[in-house]
Design an enzyme around this catalytic site. Structure first.
Site, PDB file in Angstrom:
ATOM      1  N   PHE A  13      -5.288 -14.764   5.249  1.00  0.00           N
ATOM      2  CA  PHE A  13      -3.849 -15.159   5.765  1.00  0.00           C
ATOM      3  C   PHE A  13      -5.151 -16.298   6.214  1.00  0.00           C
ATOM      4  O   PHE A  13      -3.551 -17.233   6.796  1.00  0.00           O
ATOM      5  CB  PHE A  13      -3.635 -14.200   6.671  1.00  0.00           C
TER       6      PHE A  13
ATOM      7  N   TYR B 110      -3.224  -9.854   0.481  1.00  0.00           N
ATOM      8  CA  TYR B 110      -4.046 -10.497   0.869  1.00  0.00           C
ATOM      9  C   TYR B 110      -4.349  -9.886   2.247  1.00  0.00           C
ATOM     10  O   TYR B 110      -3.604  -9.096   1.926  1.00  0.00           O
ATOM     11  CB  TYR B 110      -3.536 -11.885   1.605  1.00  0.00           C
ATOM     12  N   CYS B 111      -5.208  -9.972   2.992  1.00  0.00           N
ATOM     13  CA  CYS B 111      -5.637  -9.784   4.457  1.00  0.00           C
ATOM     14  C   CYS B 111      -6.011 -10.883   5.109  1.00  0.00           C
ATOM     15  O   CYS B 111      -5.372 -12.107   4.878  1.00  0.00           O
ATOM     16  CB  CYS B 111      -7.214  -8.765   3.639  1.00  0.00           C
ATOM     17  N   ARG B 112      -6.616 -11.232   6.256  1.00  0.00           N
ATOM     18  CA  ARG B 112      -7.686 -11.871   7.230  1.00  0.00           C
ATOM     19  C   ARG B 112      -7.677 -12.781   6.289  1.00  0.00           C
ATOM     20  O   ARG B 112      -7.777 -14.182   6.323  1.00  0.00           O
ATOM     21  CB  ARG B 112      -7.693 -11.528   7.893  1.00  0.00           C
TER      22      ARG B 112
END
Length: 105
Positions: A94, A65-67
């Site tokens: 996120f 995952y990232c933002r």
């Protein structure tokens, strides 16, 4: 590589005993909160990112995952090219996460 909704990502992760959560955001983003037990490797490290990926166990299943889901999608693509069998991208990243959040000390 597969893009999974948060619901599917969590469901699959909970049933997976060979899993690693991978956070590919910047250190500043991680400092603001992260998914518990996540391993952090910043995708913006360029070759350093690839070098750190190469040290990981390719037989494990990676939940990335990232933002927002864009960088983690790129990371999954890179992992695929490097021979990782299973990398799952968290759609919405996120920003849309409503599960548990941890903070560094």
């Amino acid at each position: 590589m597969a893009d999974l909704s948060q619901e599917d990502w969590i469901k699959q992760l909970e049933a997976d005993n060979n899993s690693v959560i991978l956070d590919v955001r910047t250190q500043d983003e991680v400092d603001a909160g992260f998914i518990p037990t996540a391993k952090h490797i910043d995708i913006y490290k360029g070759q350093g990112f690839i070098d750190e990926l190469e040290e990981l166990d390719k037989s494990k299943n990676y939940y990335v995952y990232c933002r927002s889901g864009a960088r983690s999608g790129q990371a999954c693509g890179i992992m695929d090219q490097l021979g990782f069998e299973n990398a799952y991208n968290l759609e919405g990243g996120f920003n849309d996460w409503d599960g548990e959040v941890a903070h560094s000390e």
